[in-house]
Scaffold this motif. Structure first.
Motif, short mmCIF file in Angstrom:
data_model
loop_
_atom_site.label_atom_id
_atom_site.label_comp_id
_atom_site.label_asym_id
_atom_site.label_seq_id
_atom_site.Cartn_x
_atom_site.Cartn_y
_atom_site.Cartn_z
N SER A 99 -99.13 -34.54 76.20
CA SER A 99 -99.02 -35.83 76.89
C SER A 99 -99.24 -37.00 75.93
N LEU A 100 -100.12 -36.80 74.93
CA LEU A 100 -100.31 -37.88 73.95
C LEU A 100 -99.04 -38.11 73.14
N LEU A 101 -98.40 -37.01 72.74
CA LEU A 101 -97.17 -37.15 71.97
C LEU A 101 -96.06 -37.78 72.81
N GLN A 102 -95.94 -37.33 74.05
CA GLN A 102 -94.91 -37.88 74.92
C GLN A 102 -95.15 -39.36 75.17
N LEU A 103 -96.42 -39.70 75.29
CA LEU A 103 -96.79 -41.08 75.55
C LEU A 103 -96.27 -42.02 74.45
N GLY A 160 -89.48 -35.19 79.81
CA GLY A 160 -89.51 -36.28 78.85
C GLY A 160 -88.55 -37.40 79.19
N ALA A 161 -87.38 -37.04 79.70
CA ALA A 161 -86.37 -38.05 80.02
C ALA A 161 -86.90 -39.04 81.05
N PHE A 201 -98.90 -38.56 84.64
CA PHE A 201 -97.82 -37.65 85.03
C PHE A 201 -97.68 -36.53 84.03
N SER A 202 -97.62 -36.91 82.76
CA SER A 202 -97.37 -35.93 81.72
C SER A 202 -98.49 -34.91 81.66
N PHE A 203 -99.72 -35.39 81.74
CA PHE A 203 -100.86 -34.47 81.67
C PHE A 203 -100.81 -33.48 82.84
N ASN A 213 -99.84 -28.13 84.93
CA ASN A 213 -99.39 -27.23 85.99
C ASN A 213 -98.20 -26.36 85.60
N ASP A 214 -97.52 -26.74 84.54
CA ASP A 214 -96.30 -26.03 84.20
C ASP A 214 -96.60 -24.60 83.79
#
Lengths: 317, 288
Positions: A113-117, A185-186, A236-238, A243-244
């Motif tokens: 999530s940090l990278l996506q952020l 990511g999109a 959201f990302s976290f 959960n994935d």
């Protein structure tokens, strides 16, 4: 005095019943849809009702996981157990291999999530404010990326990762996020794009006038303003990465130490064969609780900023 | 000199974004477009993994015709009922989240608490936990069982339609759980309608009912479309969907073909949504 009272009385009787009705109508129905008393009451009833329906499974989870044998067998005990029994939680803890799988999940989802952020913010900013060749084409690709289900690309990715030796490592969950892709990511790029595109142009122009490079403008000016969007994307990302279970299940074949979401699936498969049926539900619920608790705690603490952030991002097209 | 500066300026104007977007583009090529085309390629080939590498053998439309005309097990027995189920779930989710968002937008005491409650499912609905609730029958509405609506439905409707409807009813609460993000989107969308529009309508003597149909709904149409798209995308990838279960990394060719059939269905559904809602969304006179 008498005169004044008379005038008032007259006026009252003229508008009389009509006026009272009007005022009552105003009070009950309101000038606007949301102002009337009836409507208010109606909304409360509706909201409480739906909220109860909504939370019902969660209440069920909480109450079932602490019911011991006597409470489970006692038909008078419905929601609140007479004694709180921690055994199911303990069992779930060991069957999930909680300390290990928790750490893996935490490391993976915080890292991703940090990278996506950051990576998604870069892409979102470029899509919103900067020029580059074939921008329209890439934007179409972005939207296309959003609607492709992960199942379409998962098999080639497995082959690809096998070629480079990433299968059975955590890299497949991390490396794509470095590029602003990864799980949903999109969507995050779209959120950032929406946020940045409503910001006034003067802001970056001022910074540029002072001789700041595009990188500086982005990291020193734009990213700090993007706090509402960052909160939304991070949460959201976290949560979604936490959960994935799909991509870990696809890319981790032989690995013993799996994230919590995968442990949850695997532990169920083991539990159905052994054990009495009476405890099965309680243990299931205890496991579920253990696996959603961390994002739940995070949500409880960040919920306020999150809701605010959503409203201020204008998360929309 | 000045022309050089101008050239440099147009260059930076035109290409300044490239450094920030480049990682994304590389990622797109590596993790999206390459796998996408490769998966399309695999769906026409028999793929075998040997010690010397991966062998491809062209088989043409074999897998597709297998899925659609010969074997059809997964497609007709699992995918189509699932699609019928989704057909009911989409409007339920969109309408429900719209209503909740409109209600949550009002100013009333305890609004923050209610908001927190209605976004809570965002945390649960993405994971396997929802499967556990489903398997324990926790998604049912009590009153449906009381009036045995399920049995009535299966008496009057053909089996192919009653089964998905009953499935939807049996997990109704959990379907509502899928509307967490949609509620957020609608709420954010509602913020884009300025209050002056409502004031003007009130001065012109419009009643609440008219205001809703003439202002709120038309202005929200783009968000209805957006949410329908989001819901379609979300539902088609949700856990417990038969296609997800049938993706297994042993049969690359047939599975790829199946996935492509599935993907085309998703695109078709999205196209349908755009056709139905797109005009309404575009036709709004209200501009943000």
């Amino acid at each position: 005095m008498e005169k004044i009272l008379n005038v008032i009385r007259q006026r009252h009787s003229r508008s009389g019943f009509n006026g009272l009705g009007e005022r009552l109508r105003l009070l009950l129905l309101g000038r606007e849809a949301d102002k009337g008393l009836i409507f208010r009451l109606f909304i409360y009833v509706l909201l409480i009702e739906t909220a109860y329906l909504y939370l019902n499974p969660i209440f069920y989870m909480m109450s079932t996981m602490v019911k011991g044998l006597p409470d489970l067998l006692d038909p008078t005990v419905n929601w609140i157990p007479k004694t709180i029994y921690w055994g199911h939680l303990k069992e779930a803890w060991t069957s999930l291999n909680y300390p290990v799988s928790f750490s893996i999940s935490a490391a993976l989802s915080i890292g991703a999530s940090l990278l996506q952020l950051i990576a998604c913010a870069m892409a979102g900013y470029a899509f919103a404010k900067l020029n580059f060749p074939f921008k329209k084409f890439w934007l179409a690709c972005l939207i296309f990326t959003f609607i492709i289900p992960p199942q379409v690309t998962v098999l080639p990715l497995i082959l690809m990762y096998r070629e480079v030796g990433w299968v059975d490592t955590y890299l497949p969950m991390i490396i794509p996020t470095l590029f602003g892709h990864g799980l949903k990511g999109a969507l995050y790029v779209i959120i950032y794009r929406q946020f940045f595109s409503v910001l006034p142009k003067e802001l970056e122009e001022a910074a540029k006038m002072d001789g700041a490079s595009m990188y500086r403008v982005f990291f020193k000016v734009m990213l700090p303003i993007a706090k509402p969007a960052i909160v939304v994307v991070f949460l959201f990302s976290f949560v979604w990465n936490w959960n994935d279970s799909y991509s870990p299940m696809m890319f981790l074949f032989k690995l013993q130490d799996v994230p919590l979401s995968v442990a949850l699936v695997k532990a169920t498969a083991a539990a159905t064969t052994e054990d009495g049926q009476i405890f099965a539900q309680s243990i299931e619920m205890a496991k579920s609780f253990l696996s959603v608790m961390p994002p739940l705690v995070l949500y409880i603490f960040t919920q306020r900023w999150f809701v605010e952030g959503v409203e201020r991002t204008g998360l929309v097209e | 000199m000045s022309s050089w500066i101008r050239m440099r300026n147009t260059f930076t104007q035109r290409y300044e974004g490239i450094m920030l977007i480049l990682p994304w583009i590389i990622g797109f090529l590596l993790f999206v477009s390459f796998p996408l085309f490769y998966s399309l390629y695999m769906s026409f080939h028999s793929v075998r993994i040997t010690g010397n590498g991966i062998l491809h053998e062209f088989v043409g439309w074999k897998y597709y015709s297998n899925i659609l005309f010969q074997d059809g097990g997964v497609f007709y027995d699992q995918l189509l009922p699932f699609l019928r189920q989704i057909l009911f779930m989409i409007p339920i989710i969109v309408i429900f989240s719209f209503m909740i968002a409109i209600m949550l937008n009002q100013k009333f005491f305890g609004r923050g608490l209610f908001r927190a409650v209605f976004f809570l499912p965002v945390i649960f609905s993405s994971g396997n936990v929802i499967q556990r609730f489903l398997s324990q029958g926790k998604g049912q509405l009590g009153f449906l069982e009381q009036y045995s609506i399920s049995t009535t439905l299966s008496e009057y409707l053909p089996n192919s339609w009653s089964t998905p409807i009953v499935a939807v009813l049996n997990s109704f609460v959990l379907i509502l759980w899928y509307s967490g993000v949609q509620i957020l989107l609608f709420l954010a969308g509602r913020q884009t309608i300025s209050s002056s529009v409502y004031e003007a309508a009130r001065i012109d003597g419009a009643n609440p009912w008219e205001v809703f149909w003439k202002i709120t709904l038309p202005a929200m149409m783009p968000f209805v479309l957006l949410n329908t798209v989001y819901t379609v995308v979300d539902l088609f990838t949700f856990p417990g969907n038969p296609i997800i279960a049938s993706v297994n990394p042993t049969q690359y060719g047939p599975t790829s073909a199946l996935i492509w059939v599935y993907f085309l269905i998703i695109l078709l559904t999205l196209g349908l949504a755009f056709l139905l809602l797109g005009r309404a969304a575009r036709g709004t006179t209200y501009k943000r």
